[in-house]
Structure formats: C-alpha cells, structure tokens
Design an enzyme around this catalytic site. Structure first.
Site, PDB file in Angstrom:
ATOM      1  N   LYS A 152       0.838  -1.208   0.000  1.00 43.30           N
ATOM      2  CA  LYS A 152       0.000   0.000   0.000  1.00 43.30           C
ATOM      3  C   LYS A 152       0.872   1.258   0.000  1.00 43.30           C
ATOM      4  O   LYS A 152       0.629   2.189  -0.746  1.00 43.30           O
ATOM      5  CB  LYS A 152      -0.944   0.007   1.219  1.00 43.30           C
ATOM      6  N   ARG A 159      -9.345   0.274   9.278  1.00 42.79           N
ATOM      7  CA  ARG A 159      -8.893  -1.095   9.557  1.00 42.79           C
ATOM      8  C   ARG A 159      -9.937  -1.891  10.308  1.00 42.79           C
ATOM      9  O   ARG A 159      -9.731  -3.081  10.540  1.00 42.79           O
ATOM     10  CB  ARG A 159      -7.622  -1.036  10.402  1.00 42.79           C
ATOM     11  N   ARG A 169      11.996  -6.275   4.917  1.00 40.21           N
ATOM     12  CA  ARG A 169      11.752  -4.867   4.554  1.00 40.21           C
ATOM     13  C   ARG A 169      12.625  -3.919   5.376  1.00 40.21           C
ATOM     14  O   ARG A 169      12.806  -4.111   6.576  1.00 40.21           O
ATOM     15  CB  ARG A 169      10.270  -4.538   4.793  1.00 40.21           C
ATOM     16  N   ARG A 183      11.714  -1.687  10.803  1.00 37.86           N
ATOM     17  CA  ARG A 183      10.651  -1.307  11.737  1.00 37.86           C
ATOM     18  C   ARG A 183      10.567  -2.309  12.877  1.00 37.86           C
ATOM     19  O   ARG A 183      10.733  -3.502  12.676  1.00 37.86           O
ATOM     20  CB  ARG A 183       9.303  -1.273  11.005  1.00 37.86           C
ATOM     21  N   ARG A 217       0.096  -9.368  13.125  1.00 36.94           N
ATOM     22  CA  ARG A 217      -0.537  -8.316  12.322  1.00 36.94           C
ATOM     23  C   ARG A 217      -1.411  -8.926  11.229  1.00 36.94           C
ATOM     24  O   ARG A 217      -2.476  -8.394  10.904  1.00 36.94           O
ATOM     25  CB  ARG A 217       0.531  -7.402  11.698  1.00 36.94           C
TER      26      ARG A 217
HETATM   27  P1  AMP Z   1       1.022   0.279   9.337  1.00 35.78           P
HETATM   28  O1  AMP Z   1       2.240   1.098   9.085  1.00 35.78           O
HETATM   29  O2  AMP Z   1      -0.165   0.747   8.534  1.00 35.78           O
HETATM   30  O3  AMP Z   1       1.263  -1.194   9.153  1.00 35.78           O
HETATM   31  O4  AMP Z   1       0.622   0.507  10.875  1.00 35.78           O
HETATM   32  C1  AMP Z   1       1.496   0.162  11.917  1.00 35.78           C
HETATM   33  C2  AMP Z   1       0.722  -0.022  13.207  1.00 35.78           C
HETATM   34  O5  AMP Z   1       0.053   1.192  13.538  1.00 35.78           O
HETATM   35  C3  AMP Z   1      -0.361  -1.076  13.155  1.00 35.78           C
HETATM   36  O6  AMP Z   1       0.136  -2.377  13.380  1.00 35.78           O
HETATM   37  C4  AMP Z   1      -1.269  -0.594  14.280  1.00 35.78           C
HETATM   38  O7  AMP Z   1      -0.731  -0.907  15.548  1.00 35.78           O
HETATM   39  C5  AMP Z   1      -1.217   0.911  14.126  1.00 35.78           C
HETATM   40  N1  AMP Z   1      -2.273   1.400  13.212  1.00 35.78           N
HETATM   41  C6  AMP Z   1      -2.094   1.988  12.000  1.00 35.78           C
HETATM   42  N2  AMP Z   1      -3.267   2.307  11.432  1.00 35.78           N
HETATM   43  C7  AMP Z   1      -4.221   1.895  12.303  1.00 35.78           C
HETATM   44  C8  AMP Z   1      -5.640   1.914  12.285  1.00 35.78           C
HETATM   45  N3  AMP Z   1      -6.332   2.412  11.240  1.00 35.78           N
HETATM   46  N4  AMP Z   1      -6.295   1.404  13.356  1.00 35.78           N
HETATM   47  C9  AMP Z   1      -5.629   0.912  14.416  1.00 35.78           C
HETATM   48  N5  AMP Z   1      -4.293   0.835  14.488  1.00 35.78           N
HETATM   49  C10 AMP Z   1      -3.581   1.324  13.446  1.00 35.78           C
END
Ligand code: AMP
Length: 292
Positions: A97, A172, A211, A238, A249
């Site tokens: 994404k 999400r 990554r 990360r 996740r």
């Molecule tokens: P991402 O970079 O999108 O994979 O997000 C990293 C982490 O941020 C996720 O594993 C969640 O802990 C938190 N996070 C990001 N977006 C959301 C969301 N829309 N709702 C809840 N937690 C989120």
C-alpha cells in the site's frame, strides 16, 4: 434544462452513502457544453437525460442505475474541479500500500494519509498519542478506534485534502469504515474507490521480515539496501517487522480488516488488483483500475 458544466461528472449516491461515477461519465465528459435535462426533484433524481442539438444522447434511468448501484438516494451533476481521487487502500500489512501510495503521490500530488506513518511520527516525537499507541504497535495490535478515528478526522479537515486523498492503513475496522463514511458524507467528499492490493500471506511474511525503511525520506527498500538508493539516508528495520509480530498483524488483518473488503464491495467501490508482481506493474494496473 441546465447547462452541463465542463468536465461534468454524474454521481450516483448509493445506500451506504458512497458515490460512484456513473459509467456515462466518460460520455458526459465528451459532451461538455451539451445540455442536460434533469427529471425529478434535484434531491431525488429519477433519471436524467443528456441532450445535444436537441437530440437525446443519453438517458439514465433510475431502474438501470439502481440495478448497478443499489438504492440510490441522489444523483447529481457536479463539476470535477481539481478533484483527483478520494481513495482508500486496502490490503494486508506489507501488501504494498505504501509503495503504491508513494507512486500515486509522485504522479498526482494527492495527499497520502498513512495512519501508520502518523502514529510512528507521534511515537518518535514522544507525544501523548505516541505514548498511548506504542505498546499496541509493538505488539502488532490495533490502536483503539477512537484514537485513530480522531486523528484521521482531524487530518481530513486540512484544505490540501480537498483535491483528493489516499488513505493508507485506515480504515482497519468496521467502526472506522462507518466513521469515515459519516465524516466524508459530512464533508460532501465521498470515496471514489477502495483499492485492494491482494497478496498471499506467506509472500507477505517474507517481504516484511526483509523490509527496510529510510529514516530520512521513508523510502521502502529491502535488507540488501545498505543505504537509501534515493537519498543515501540510513535504512532501518521497523520494530514490528519481526516474524512473530508480522504473523500477529496478519491475524489482526484477517479478523478485523478483511471484512471491509465485503463492505466496500457492497458499496460498489471495491477495485481489486494482484499485488504479487513488480511494483511498477502493480501500479500500471492500479491506475487502469482506478481510471486515472
Ligand atoms: P502500518 O504502518 O499501517 O502497518 O501501521 C502500523 C501499526 O500502527 C499497526 O500495526 C497498528 O498498531 C497501528 N495502526 C495503523 N493504522 C491503524 C488503524 N487504522 N487502526 C488501528 N491501528 C492502526
């Protein structure tokens, strides 16, 4: 009768509040300067007809539209203005994404709203939000809905989002999707599409554990990048890209986020592409699917 504005777009508002450009959009656009006759009240159109040189060239009937869109509350004719796209990117963590969003931003300049990036910035800055979010993020769990909904709602008030936005990592959960619909409906800036980037989970585990990200510009690379190929910045892994957290996740995605695929399909907004290919090929496909 009223004049059809240049670049006019017909939008059909569906029962879940989203709107879709009608397939006649391309025809309508090519009839810029033609005249459009609206039948029915302005708020509940029953059909509309585009006429050119007094000859009807297109008749959109409520029945045809509702067959395609479900219950229609409103059909209106709006000028496209500088609107580019209001889209949600769907897909498991690691589906690509962020990579696809970066390409869209580079080409179209649309704001990229990544909740993950916003939360990581808050963690780095040590804000109260960051402190609250950190433990959830480290475990690969979702940050509570109310926290994230507030964050996105606030961001959508910024004037740069008027030309469009790419939401990445949000919504999400169903509660987030419903809150987003409500906010966009209030702002009268409905979604154009939900783009699902589909990738097999085992491919994702491999991708995410190798990554690496650039600390300076956010470039997404792999373990083979000693430094950032774009800006020579330092590459890092990360905290949540280790295998155990990645698997959690993916579980969380399966349970809480994947039902949104059906949600957006039901709104006739879902566009799905195969994300297990070279990023440029995926991008070409995404643009075609989004009619950009
Ligand atoms: P991402 O970079 O999108 O994979 O997000 C990293 C982490 O941020 C996720 O594993 C969640 O802990 C938190 N996070 C990001 N977006 C959301 C969301 N829309 N709702 C809840 N937690 C989120």
């Amino acid at each position: 009768r009223q004049n059809l504005p240049a670049g006019a777009v017909f939008r059909a508002q569906t029962s879940c509040g989203s709107t879709r450009e009608h397939p006649s959009f391309k025809n309508a656009r090519s009839f810029a300067g033609a005249r459009v006759k609206m039948l029915g009240s302005p708020t509940l159109m029953t059909s509309c007809q585009i006429v050119e040189n007094r000859q009807p060239v297109f008749l959109l009937k409520y029945a045809q539209l509702s067959k395609r869109f479900g219950t229609i509350r409103r059909i209106d004719c709006k000028s496209k203005g500088n609107h580019i796209m209001n889209i949600v990117l769907l897909g498991a963590p690691g589906a690509g994404k962020g990579t696809q969003a970066a390409k869209l931003v580079e080409e179209f300049g649309t704001p990229h709203i990544s909740t993950g990036d916003m939360l990581r910035a808050a963690v780095k800055a040590g804000t109260p939000l960051g402190k609250k979010a950190k433990s959830y993020m480290d475990a690969g769990d979702l940050v509570p809905d109310e926290v994230i909904i507030g964050l996105v709602t606030e961001r959508l008030q910024d004037p740069d989002t008027e030309k469009g936005f790419i939401l990445d990592g949000f919504p999400r959960t169903s509660a987030q999707a419903v809150a987003l619909d409500a906010e966009l409906s209030k702002l009268e800036r409905p979604l154009d599409a939900a783009l699902l980037i589909d990738v097999d989970f085992e491919v994702i585990v491999k991708r995410l554990t190798s990554r690496r990200m650039c600390r300076e510009c956010g470039y997404i690379g792999t373990a083979t990048d000693a430094s950032c190929p774009k800006c020579s910045g330092e590459m890092y892994q990360r905290d949540d890209d280790n295998e155990a957290t990645v698997r959690n996740r993916l579980d969380v995605y399966e349970k809480s986020t994947s039902p949104l695929i059906d949600y957006y399909r039901g709104c006739d907004l879902l566009v799905s592409i195969d994300g297990d290919r070279d990023a440029d090929v995926v991008y070409a496909d995404a643009k075609q699917a989004l009619e950009l």
